[in-house]
Design a protein around this motif. Structure first.
Motif, mmCIF file in Angstrom:
data_model
loop_
_atom_site.group_PDB
_atom_site.id
_atom_site.type_symbol
_atom_site.label_atom_id
_atom_site.label_comp_id
_atom_site.label_asym_id
_atom_site.label_seq_id
_atom_site.Cartn_x
_atom_site.Cartn_y
_atom_site.Cartn_z
ATOM 1 N N VAL A 129 0.774 -1.209 0.035
ATOM 2 C CA VAL A 129 0.073 -0.077 0.005
ATOM 3 C C VAL A 129 0.689 1.113 0.102
ATOM 4 O O VAL A 129 0.452 2.226 0.497
ATOM 5 C CB VAL A 129 -0.861 -0.143 1.343
ATOM 6 C CG1 VAL A 129 -2.043 -1.056 1.071
ATOM 7 C CG2 VAL A 129 -0.338 -0.018 2.510
ATOM 8 N N HIS A 135 -3.365 5.836 -3.247
ATOM 9 C CA HIS A 135 -5.042 5.458 -3.052
ATOM 10 C C HIS A 135 -5.233 4.064 -2.278
ATOM 11 O O HIS A 135 -6.121 3.898 -1.739
ATOM 12 C CB HIS A 135 -5.492 5.654 -4.388
ATOM 13 C CG HIS A 135 -5.058 4.427 -5.370
ATOM 14 N ND1 HIS A 135 -4.023 4.732 -5.986
ATOM 15 C CD2 HIS A 135 -5.447 3.459 -5.701
ATOM 16 C CE1 HIS A 135 -3.522 3.716 -6.798
ATOM 17 N NE2 HIS A 135 -4.627 2.982 -6.619
ATOM 18 N N ARG A 136 -4.067 3.246 -2.221
ATOM 19 C CA ARG A 136 -4.379 1.909 -1.777
ATOM 20 C C ARG A 136 -4.149 1.901 -0.450
ATOM 21 O O ARG A 136 -4.775 0.885 0.367
ATOM 22 C CB ARG A 136 -3.225 1.118 -2.194
ATOM 23 C CG ARG A 136 -3.267 0.865 -3.882
ATOM 24 C CD ARG A 136 -1.853 0.136 -4.300
ATOM 25 N NE ARG A 136 -0.799 0.609 -4.026
ATOM 26 C CZ ARG A 136 0.554 0.157 -4.213
ATOM 27 N NH1 ARG A 136 0.379 -0.987 -4.821
ATOM 28 N NH2 ARG A 136 1.572 0.751 -3.751
ATOM 29 N N PHE A 138 -5.686 4.245 1.949
ATOM 30 C CA PHE A 138 -6.603 4.854 2.693
ATOM 31 C C PHE A 138 -7.516 3.860 3.289
ATOM 32 O O PHE A 138 -8.025 3.981 4.537
ATOM 33 C CB PHE A 138 -7.214 5.934 2.152
ATOM 34 C CG PHE A 138 -6.264 6.992 1.773
ATOM 35 C CD1 PHE A 138 -5.251 7.637 2.733
ATOM 36 C CD2 PHE A 138 -5.973 7.406 0.318
ATOM 37 C CE1 PHE A 138 -4.450 8.583 2.252
ATOM 38 C CE2 PHE A 138 -4.787 8.244 -0.017
ATOM 39 C CZ PHE A 138 -4.234 8.902 0.899
ATOM 40 N N GLY A 139 -7.991 2.950 2.361
ATOM 41 C CA GLY A 139 -9.101 2.004 3.016
ATOM 42 C C GLY A 139 -8.456 1.023 4.112
ATOM 43 O O GLY A 139 -9.199 1.107 5.227
ATOM 44 N N PRO A 140 -7.459 0.400 3.963
ATOM 45 C CA PRO A 140 -6.905 -0.379 5.192
ATOM 46 C C PRO A 140 -6.503 0.423 6.277
ATOM 47 O O PRO A 140 -6.584 0.057 7.614
ATOM 48 C CB PRO A 140 -5.694 -1.043 4.415
ATOM 49 C CG PRO A 140 -5.750 -1.095 3.034
ATOM 50 C CD PRO A 140 -6.621 0.196 2.698
ATOM 51 N N HIS A 142 -7.770 3.124 7.531
ATOM 52 C CA HIS A 142 -9.132 3.682 7.925
ATOM 53 C C HIS A 142 -9.669 2.269 8.523
ATOM 54 O O HIS A 142 -10.129 2.440 9.923
ATOM 55 C CB HIS A 142 -10.135 3.923 6.976
ATOM 56 C CG HIS A 142 -11.550 4.476 7.651
ATOM 57 N ND1 HIS A 142 -12.689 3.608 7.832
ATOM 58 C CD2 HIS A 142 -11.896 5.859 8.111
ATOM 59 C CE1 HIS A 142 -13.221 4.187 8.406
ATOM 60 N NE2 HIS A 142 -13.142 5.480 8.371
ATOM 61 N N GLU A 143 -9.562 1.091 8.215
ATOM 62 C CA GLU A 143 -10.051 0.063 8.683
ATOM 63 C C GLU A 143 -9.428 -0.448 10.109
ATOM 64 O O GLU A 143 -10.071 -0.627 11.111
ATOM 65 C CB GLU A 143 -10.068 -1.254 8.101
ATOM 66 C CG GLU A 143 -10.658 -2.293 8.353
ATOM 67 C CD GLU A 143 -10.078 -3.206 9.406
ATOM 68 O OE1 GLU A 143 -10.638 -3.843 10.281
ATOM 69 O OE2 GLU A 143 -8.432 -3.144 9.131
ATOM 70 N N THR A 147 -12.149 0.531 12.788
ATOM 71 C CA THR A 147 -12.810 -0.743 13.141
ATOM 72 C C THR A 147 -11.828 -1.463 13.777
ATOM 73 O O THR A 147 -12.397 -1.881 15.106
ATOM 74 C CB THR A 147 -13.113 -1.419 11.610
ATOM 75 O OG1 THR A 147 -13.757 -0.689 10.874
ATOM 76 C CG2 THR A 147 -13.670 -2.715 11.862
#
Length: 239
Positions: A129, A135-136, A138-140, A142-143, A147
């Motif tokens: 990432v 861009h790869r 931000f999702g992981p 954030h999780e 989460t």
């Protein structure tokens, strides 16, 4: 009193004293020396953790201890954990996230993740990432933060070593930068990554030496376990 060999004095109580179990660095030890140390740890603690395991030793770990311990083999980082059937790992509630800039960084990151797990932490991973495709990330990320709610992050990167600084500038948890010996030419073999992390202007980033996955895991695991202990104390007091 620790058992003494002519070549080693195993530190059986390190986990209780320090919060970080001893990891047997197999590199540059003979196979017979390493097997003797493994046997001592199994007898005294019920577990032996090894890093940088060569092919001959890998085979011997599976064959020599087959009747007394289960061998978990981590092929990516060439590490092993042997456990007697009566060994139980106490989970602490600590939570660690592990990120890598590229796939080439995964082996060292897995070494860090292994130690965190053996310290009782839950580990969440996201690999490849890095800043070449930011861009790869931000999702992981954030999780992990929202989460999984990790207590600390390990970020492994070779080449320019930029990802740990980027992450440290975005998060409110401690970040451990793990430079990896991936790269070539000027600053290759992890030097540029190490220098970049040391020169960061992002607060909250600590840095271990090149390829020191065990060191990164120890730092992050200690942080996470202290945070977990504080959570338990707050809950017990009704906080």
């Amino acid at each position: 009193m620790s058992e003494r060999f002519p070549f080693a004095v195993p530190d059986f109580d390190r986990g209780q004293r320090k919060g970080v179990p001893e990891v047997i660095l197999a590199n540059r030890k003979t196979v017979e020396q390493t097997l003797a140390i493994v046997q001592a740890f199994l007898a005294r603690t019920g577990r032996a953790i090894l890093s940088r395991v060569g092919p001959e030793l890998e085979t011997r770990l599976h064959t020599d201890f087959a009747e007394q311990a289960a061998c978990e083999w981590l092929s990516t980082c060439r590490a092993a954990v042997l456990r007697r059937p009566d060994f139980t790992l106490a989970l602490t509630g600590g939570r660690v996230g592990v990120l890598t800039a590229g796939t080439s960084d995964v082996a060292v990151a897995e070494e860090a993740a292994l130690l965190c797990r053996e310290m009782g932490c839950t580990v969440h991973t996201a690999y490849d990432v890095g800043v070449a495709g930011l861009h790869r990330l931000f999702g992981p990320l954030h999780e992990m933060l929202e989460t999984s709610r990790v207590d600390a992050l390990i970020v492994a990167a070779g080449m320019d070593g930029a990802l740990p600084s980027v992450v440290a500038g975005l998060v409110d948890v401690p970040v451990v930068g793990l430079p990896v010996s991936v790269g070539y030419g000027v600053g290759g073999e992890g030097l540029a990554a190490l220098y970049s992390m040391l020169q960061t202007c992002a607060p909250g980033l600590s840095v271990v030496n090149i390829d020191n996955g065990i060191g990164a895991g120890a730092v992050a695991g200690l942080i996470a376990n202290r945070v977990a202990a504080a959570r338990r104390a707050a809950l017990s007091q009704g906080g």
